[in-house]
Design a protein around this motif. Structure first.
Motif, PDB file in Angstrom:
ATOM      1  N   GLY A 197       0.902  -1.157  -0.078  1.00  0.00           N
ATOM      2  CA  GLY A 197      -0.042   0.072   0.098  1.00  0.00           C
ATOM      3  C   GLY A 197       0.789   1.377  -0.034  1.00  0.00           C
ATOM      4  N   GLY A 198       0.221   2.594  -0.230  1.00  0.00           N
ATOM      5  CA  GLY A 198       1.000   3.753  -0.197  1.00  0.00           C
ATOM      6  C   GLY A 198       0.845   4.405   0.906  1.00  0.00           C
ATOM      7  N   LYS A 199       1.084   5.767   0.790  1.00  0.00           N
ATOM      8  CA  LYS A 199       1.101   6.556   2.098  1.00  0.00           C
ATOM      9  C   LYS A 199      -0.562   6.789   2.496  1.00  0.00           C
ATOM     10  CE  LYS A 199       1.843  10.300  -1.112  1.00  0.00           C
ATOM     11  NZ  LYS A 199       2.928  11.350  -1.466  1.00  0.00           N
ATOM     12  N   ASN A 211       8.012  10.523  -4.875  1.00  0.00           N
ATOM     13  CA  ASN A 211       7.697   9.093  -5.218  1.00  0.00           C
ATOM     14  C   ASN A 211       8.953   8.351  -5.152  1.00  0.00           C
ATOM     15  OD1 ASN A 211       5.070   9.763  -4.994  1.00  0.00           O
ATOM     16  ND2 ASN A 211       4.671   9.736  -7.129  1.00  0.00           N
ATOM     17  N   LYS A 212      10.176   8.852  -4.827  1.00  0.00           N
ATOM     18  CA  LYS A 212      11.298   7.907  -4.736  1.00  0.00           C
ATOM     19  C   LYS A 212      12.006   8.069  -3.454  1.00  0.00           C
ATOM     20  CE  LYS A 212      12.613   8.706  -9.537  1.00  0.00           C
ATOM     21  NZ  LYS A 212      12.860   9.584 -10.507  1.00  0.00           N
ATOM     22  N   LYS A 258       5.216  14.493   3.297  1.00  0.00           N
ATOM     23  CA  LYS A 258       4.366  13.124   2.864  1.00  0.00           C
ATOM     24  C   LYS A 258       3.827  13.497   1.228  1.00  0.00           C
ATOM     25  CE  LYS A 258      -0.166  11.024   3.339  1.00  0.00           C
ATOM     26  NZ  LYS A 258      -1.346  10.991   4.153  1.00  0.00           N
ATOM     27  N   ASN A 282       5.779  14.404  -0.888  1.00  0.00           N
ATOM     28  CA  ASN A 282       6.878  13.911  -1.691  1.00  0.00           C
ATOM     29  C   ASN A 282       7.238  12.243  -1.650  1.00  0.00           C
ATOM     30  OD1 ASN A 282       7.167  16.286  -3.038  1.00  0.00           O
ATOM     31  ND2 ASN A 282       8.279  16.957  -1.201  1.00  0.00           N
ATOM     32  N   ILE A 283       7.075  11.949  -0.516  1.00  0.00           N
ATOM     33  CA  ILE A 283       7.319  10.409  -0.313  1.00  0.00           C
ATOM     34  C   ILE A 283       6.262   9.290  -0.859  1.00  0.00           C
ATOM     35  CG2 ILE A 283       8.621  11.201   1.653  1.00  0.00           C
ATOM     36  CD1 ILE A 283       6.299   9.705   3.262  1.00  0.00           C
ATOM     37  N   VAL A 284       6.786   8.088  -1.209  1.00  0.00           N
ATOM     38  CA  VAL A 284       5.872   7.319  -1.910  1.00  0.00           C
ATOM     39  C   VAL A 284       5.280   6.507  -0.760  1.00  0.00           C
ATOM     40  CG1 VAL A 284       7.650   5.461  -2.125  1.00  0.00           C
ATOM     41  CG2 VAL A 284       5.702   5.337  -3.492  1.00  0.00           C
ATOM     42  N   LYS A 285       5.880   6.221   0.536  1.00  0.00           N
ATOM     43  CA  LYS A 285       5.174   5.633   1.707  1.00  0.00           C
ATOM     44  C   LYS A 285       5.693   5.782   2.714  1.00  0.00           C
ATOM     45  CE  LYS A 285       4.717   1.078   1.690  1.00  0.00           C
ATOM     46  NZ  LYS A 285       4.921  -0.297   1.578  1.00  0.00           N
ATOM     47  N   PHE A 286       5.240   5.480   3.878  1.00  0.00           N
ATOM     48  CA  PHE A 286       5.473   5.384   5.161  1.00  0.00           C
ATOM     49  C   PHE A 286       5.783   4.064   5.495  1.00  0.00           C
ATOM     50  CE2 PHE A 286       3.253   9.504   5.967  1.00  0.00           C
ATOM     51  CZ  PHE A 286       4.136  10.133   6.468  1.00  0.00           C
TER      52      PHE A 286
END
Lengths: 293, 345
Positions: free
Chosen positions: A225-227, B162-163, B204, B206-210
């Motif tokens: 899943g994404g953020k 996203n990187k 958040k 700019n980031i793709v996920k936590f």
């Protein structure tokens, strides 16, 4: 004297269900009405805090998001499982196909999720292929969004949906389909009007076997899943480990239990209504036949 | 239910008595250590057994919460535990730790004197002996990112959208934002937490996920160019031959850091063995072996001259970092902000 074996037969099951199903659920219910301990655990004082905290719109949003993903994934799972089950039941290589369905279970579930990362990743198999065909210069971001979650969930629970469908379809009398064709139904019509109603029990089982675990899923949204893809399962885990709020974790699990039970009850109600209607129709037809004769 | 709890407590107690009962027979020839997974090389423990004649029974945990819950549920016979700072203070407050007699640990003098005053979770180290301290930092793949500033603001860079990933860890990410804004990572001020929340929301975008589970794998195969996390996780996955491609740094603003410390549990049966073990750990040659294994900065300043492997970062890199402390009831303020970040309002 006739011995009463009934008790002997039912006791193990009753003990099993009580120990591993009823007792845990009762503990969850109990915890959800207690005060949270400052360092995890609970204080033995009655409190509605855990349910008051649920009013927070954050949980409403997560519940709706989770419900949406679970519904879409379940529908997709069933749509794919139906033709698979049908093909398997009619195939001459039933046993081979059955083994093929079971083989993925030999590999650990998490490893299978990680292999999806290797397939869908920016440098993954599919993107390598697309780059090779010059369809893209960099990559298509397949991973870390709700579609990645949906694909992996469908993949994971597909076998659980196929197996009950297969076993129901296998018992279906296929000469009924021929009869329908003889009476002028098209191939599709015969499947929809004759096959589907007859394998309803299998479809319901498949829906339950996929929807319930998907709705409470934790690992899949966590890994692919994404953020923005947070599901209820993750929120519960966070409440236990990070925010040390066990009563809230319990009250959220109660939400999952209630939603699932409501869905189950609805399905059963619909089935009962239909069965009643059918019985009524049958008795009316019988009466009509008697009167006619 | 109460009866059930009482019953399980009784069982736990019976087990404890069972363990300690048989331990009494052997006196202090056994030591029960409860430590983090992969936190000590096997031969260091073996060497201790050989030198002292004390048998070490070693058990491991993966999180402070797991350790705390197990001890709290009924002291399972362990002598020595290694909690992080916030849990040291919790366990002191709960009366779960034994006050130390530091005359029995002469090697305590080898611990870097500049570090000790920074410890607030156990002022004066009355209950705990520092084991290792560390902090999460930023790993940059230099083949993918040519120029960058060693700052948390790398996560504001839209060209890396996203990187990048950040940990799915409230205290770490909020702490980074608080430090970037010049506040304490343990602040109790709602306004400061709100400002930190806004900054994290900007990151958040700019980031793709936590991610705290698989970010290192993704970084190792080039999926992510910049990740926030622990150096050991990243280097465990990264091809050692290409290690030069990775720059791991602790951002100049500092961030939250942690200290895992050795503590003796209240009423432990083998305290003499525990003292011997702690003293052994801080012998420079022994400590250097552990530091080489973990590649973490050494809190034992005498060990630094004996170490053969260069650590991923030094104590000096952490000069602007701050120890995470237990937030008590203020934890809820962070929870709320974090929920709004993760799920949205």
């Amino acid at each position: 004297m006739k011995k009463h074996y009934g008790l002997v037969y039912t006791t193990p099951l009753t003990v099993w269900i009580t120990l591993f199903f009823v007792a845990p659920i009762l503990i969850i219910v109990l915890y959800s009405f207690l005060q949270k301990g400052l360092y995890g655990g609970v204080e033995w004082r009655f409190s509605l805090d855990a349910y008051r905290a649920l009013i927070n719109p954050v949980f409403g949003k997560v519940t709706l998001d989770t419900l949406a993903i679970a519904l879409v994934s379940t529908v997709l799972t069933i749509l794919i499982a139906l033709p698979c089950g049908l093909y398997m039941a009619r195939s001459r290589h039933k046993n081979l196909l059955l083994i093929l369905i079971v083989i993925p279970f030999w590999t650990n579930f998490l490893i299978r999720v990680y292999s999806w990362i290797a397939i869908l990743g920016n440098n993954g198999l599919i993107n390598e292929f697309l780059r090779g065909l010059h369809l893209t210069e960099s990559y298509v971001p397949f991973l870390y969004n709700q579609w990645a979650v949906t694909i992996v969930l469908v993949y994971t629970y597909l076998p659980y949906a196929i197996l009950p469908l297969y076993s129901t379809i296998e018992k279906f009398d296929f000469s009924l389909l021929e009869a329908a064709r003889d009476l002028g139904a098209s191939h599709m019509e015969s499947l929809v009007k004759i096959l589907l109603p007859n394998i309803k029990a299998g479809i319901v089982t498949s829906i339950l076997f996929s929807f319930i675990p998907i709705f409470g899923n934790y690992a899949v949204p966590l890994l692919v899943g994404g953020k923005d893809n947070v599901m209820l399962g993750q929120i519960i885990a966070d409440q236990i480990t990070k925010t040390r709020n066990w009563p809230l974790a319990s009250s959220i699990s109660m939400v999952i239990t209630v939603v699932t039970t409501l869905g189950l009850a609805m399905l059963m109600l619909i089935q009962k209504r239909q069965a009643d209607a059918q019985r009524e129709e049958a008795s009316r037809a019988a009466e009509f036949a008697r009167n006619g004769a | 239910m109460k009866r059930l709890v009482a019953l399980s407590l009784f069982v736990a107690l019976a087990c404890t008595l069972g363990i300690t009962g048989c331990a009494k027979k052997t006196g202090d020839s056994t030591l029960y250590v409860y430590n983090w997974t992969y936190y000590i090389p096997d031969d260091v423990v073996k060497q201790f057994e050989k030198e002292s004649g004390i048998k070490v029974v070693y058990d491991v945990y993966a999180s402070n919460e797991e350790m705390y819950a197990k001890i709290k549920a009924g002291g399972t016979g362990y002598d020595l535990v290694v909690p992080s700072g916030d849990y040291v203070s919790i366990m002191i407050a709960q009366g779960m730790l034994e006050k130390l007699d530091k005359s029995k640990i002469p090697n305590f003098a080898n611990i870097d004197p500049t570090i000790l005053p920074r410890i607030n979770f156990d002022k004066g180290n009355e209950y705990s002996v520092p084991y290792f301290m560390a902090a999460a930092g930023v790993s940059v793949n230099k083949t993918l990112v040519k120029s960058y500033d060693k700052s948390w603001n790398i996560f504001s860079r839209t060209d890396l959208k996203n990187k990048m990933t950040m940990l799915d860890d409230m205290r770490e990410v909020m702490g980074d934002a608080l430090k970037t804004l010049g506040y304490s990572v343990n602040t109790h001020d709602q306004a400061q937490i709100d400002k930190a929340k806004d900054l994290v929301l900007k990151w958040k975008e700019n980031i793709v996920k936590f991610d705290a589970e698989s970010f290192a794998k993704g970084f190792a195969n080039g999926e992510f160019s910049v990740v926030q996390g622990y150096a050991e996780n990243v280097f465990l996955e990264y091809d050692p031959a290409k290690r030069g491609e990775v720059d791991f740094f602790i951002p100049k603003e500092g961030g939250p850091m942690y200290m895992d410390s050795m503590c003796i549990l209240k009423g432990a049966k083998h305290q003499d063995a525990a003292y011997k073990f702690m003293n052994y750990i801080h012998r420079p040659d022994v400590y250097a072996k552990i530091a080489d294994f973990l590649m973490l900065p050494s809190v034992n300043f005498k060990a630094r001259d004996v170490e053969k492997v260069k650590p991923n970062y030094t104590i000096d890199d952490m000069k602007n970092c701050e120890f995470k402390e237990d937030l008590g009831t203020y934890l809820d303020m962070y929870n709320k902000a974090w929920q709004e970040i993760r799920v949205g309002k």
